[in-house]
Design a protein around this motif. Structure first.
Motif, short mmCIF file in Angstrom:
data_model
loop_
_atom_site.label_atom_id
_atom_site.label_comp_id
_atom_site.label_asym_id
_atom_site.label_seq_id
_atom_site.Cartn_x
_atom_site.Cartn_y
_atom_site.Cartn_z
N MET A 1 0.85 -1.19 0.00
CA MET A 1 0.00 0.00 0.00
C MET A 1 0.88 1.25 0.00
N THR A 2 0.53 2.22 -0.81
CA THR A 2 1.29 3.45 -0.91
C THR A 2 0.83 4.42 0.17
N ASP A 3 1.79 5.10 0.79
CA ASP A 3 1.45 6.10 1.80
C ASP A 3 0.73 7.27 1.16
N ARG A 4 -0.12 7.90 1.95
CA ARG A 4 -0.85 9.08 1.50
C ARG A 4 0.12 10.23 1.31
N LEU A 5 -0.09 11.01 0.27
CA LEU A 5 0.71 12.22 0.06
C LEU A 5 0.36 13.25 1.12
N THR A 6 1.31 14.09 1.45
CA THR A 6 1.08 15.10 2.47
C THR A 6 0.89 16.48 1.85
N ASN A 7 0.18 17.34 2.56
CA ASN A 7 0.02 18.72 2.10
C ASN A 7 1.39 19.36 2.02
N GLY A 8 1.62 20.14 0.95
CA GLY A 8 2.90 20.78 0.72
C GLY A 8 3.84 19.96 -0.13
N GLN A 9 3.46 18.71 -0.45
CA GLN A 9 4.31 17.82 -1.26
C GLN A 9 4.34 18.31 -2.71
N PRO A 10 5.52 18.62 -3.26
CA PRO A 10 5.60 18.98 -4.68
C PRO A 10 5.36 17.73 -5.54
N VAL A 11 4.59 17.89 -6.59
CA VAL A 11 4.26 16.78 -7.50
C VAL A 11 4.24 17.27 -8.93
N ARG A 12 4.31 16.30 -9.84
CA ARG A 12 4.09 16.57 -11.27
C ARG A 12 2.94 15.66 -11.69
N THR A 13 1.99 16.21 -12.43
CA THR A 13 0.90 15.39 -12.94
C THR A 13 1.46 14.52 -14.07
N THR A 14 0.95 13.29 -14.17
CA THR A 14 1.50 12.36 -15.17
C THR A 14 0.52 12.15 -16.31
N GLY A 27 -14.59 19.75 -13.01
CA GLY A 27 -13.51 18.96 -12.41
C GLY A 27 -12.64 18.29 -13.45
N VAL A 28 -13.24 17.78 -14.51
CA VAL A 28 -12.49 17.15 -15.59
C VAL A 28 -11.69 18.20 -16.37
N ALA A 29 -12.30 19.34 -16.64
CA ALA A 29 -11.65 20.40 -17.44
C ALA A 29 -10.45 21.00 -16.72
N ASN A 30 -10.43 20.97 -15.39
CA ASN A 30 -9.34 21.58 -14.63
C ASN A 30 -8.12 20.69 -14.49
N ARG A 31 -8.18 19.46 -15.00
CA ARG A 31 -7.04 18.54 -14.90
C ARG A 31 -6.05 18.83 -16.02
N ARG A 32 -4.76 18.96 -15.67
CA ARG A 32 -3.70 19.25 -16.64
C ARG A 32 -2.60 18.22 -16.46
N TRP A 33 -1.82 18.00 -17.50
CA TRP A 33 -0.84 16.92 -17.49
C TRP A 33 0.57 17.43 -17.74
N GLY A 34 1.54 16.82 -17.02
CA GLY A 34 2.94 17.20 -17.16
C GLY A 34 3.26 18.53 -16.51
N VAL A 35 2.49 18.90 -15.49
CA VAL A 35 2.61 20.20 -14.86
C VAL A 35 3.02 20.01 -13.39
N LEU A 36 3.89 20.88 -12.91
CA LEU A 36 4.30 20.85 -11.51
C LEU A 36 3.30 21.60 -10.64
N GLY A 37 3.09 21.10 -9.44
CA GLY A 37 2.20 21.76 -8.49
C GLY A 37 2.51 21.26 -7.09
N VAL A 38 1.64 21.64 -6.16
CA VAL A 38 1.81 21.28 -4.75
C VAL A 38 0.48 20.73 -4.23
N VAL A 39 0.54 19.61 -3.51
CA VAL A 39 -0.66 19.05 -2.88
C VAL A 39 -1.10 20.01 -1.78
N VAL A 40 -2.37 20.41 -1.82
CA VAL A 40 -2.88 21.32 -0.78
C VAL A 40 -3.96 20.67 0.08
N ALA A 41 -4.51 19.55 -0.36
CA ALA A 41 -5.54 18.86 0.42
C ALA A 41 -5.79 17.49 -0.19
N HIS A 42 -6.46 16.64 0.57
CA HIS A 42 -6.93 15.37 0.03
C HIS A 42 -8.41 15.24 0.37
#
Length: 86
Positions: A1-14, A27-42
């Motif tokens: 099982m993979t650990d949950r990502l934490t708020n503030g974690q830098p990520v890139r969408t795949t 919700g579908v329209a706001n998804r982008r790919w190959g972009v860097l961002g930061v997890v702010v909530a789950h």
């Protein structure tokens, strides 16, 4: 099982791997790919998803397998990637 990502974690969408049944059109329209961002909530009301904020302050929602964890990032490269986007 993979650990949950934490708020503030830098990520890139795949790539999209989610079953988007039940997602709103916005919700579908706001998804982008190959972009860097930061997890702010789950959210786990309908399965675990992560809210990711991008440099332009937009938000997208992703499943964990659609995110690549960025262990170390270069803020200048992050800025450059966002400033050269079409």
């Amino acid at each position: 099982m993979t650990d949950r990502l934490t708020n503030g974690q830098p990520v890139r969408t795949t790539e999209s791997k989610a079953d988007l049944n039940g997602w709103t059109a916005e919700g579908v329209a706001n998804r982008r790919w190959g972009v860097l961002g930061v997890v702010v909530a789950h959210h786990d009301a309908h399965g675990l998803t992560y809210e990711v904020r991008f440099l332009d302050d937009s938000i997208g929602f992703y499943q964990q397998d659609e995110l690549e964890i960025i262990v170390q990032h270069d803020p200048i490269a992050l800025h450059r990637e966002h400033s050269t986007r079409p």
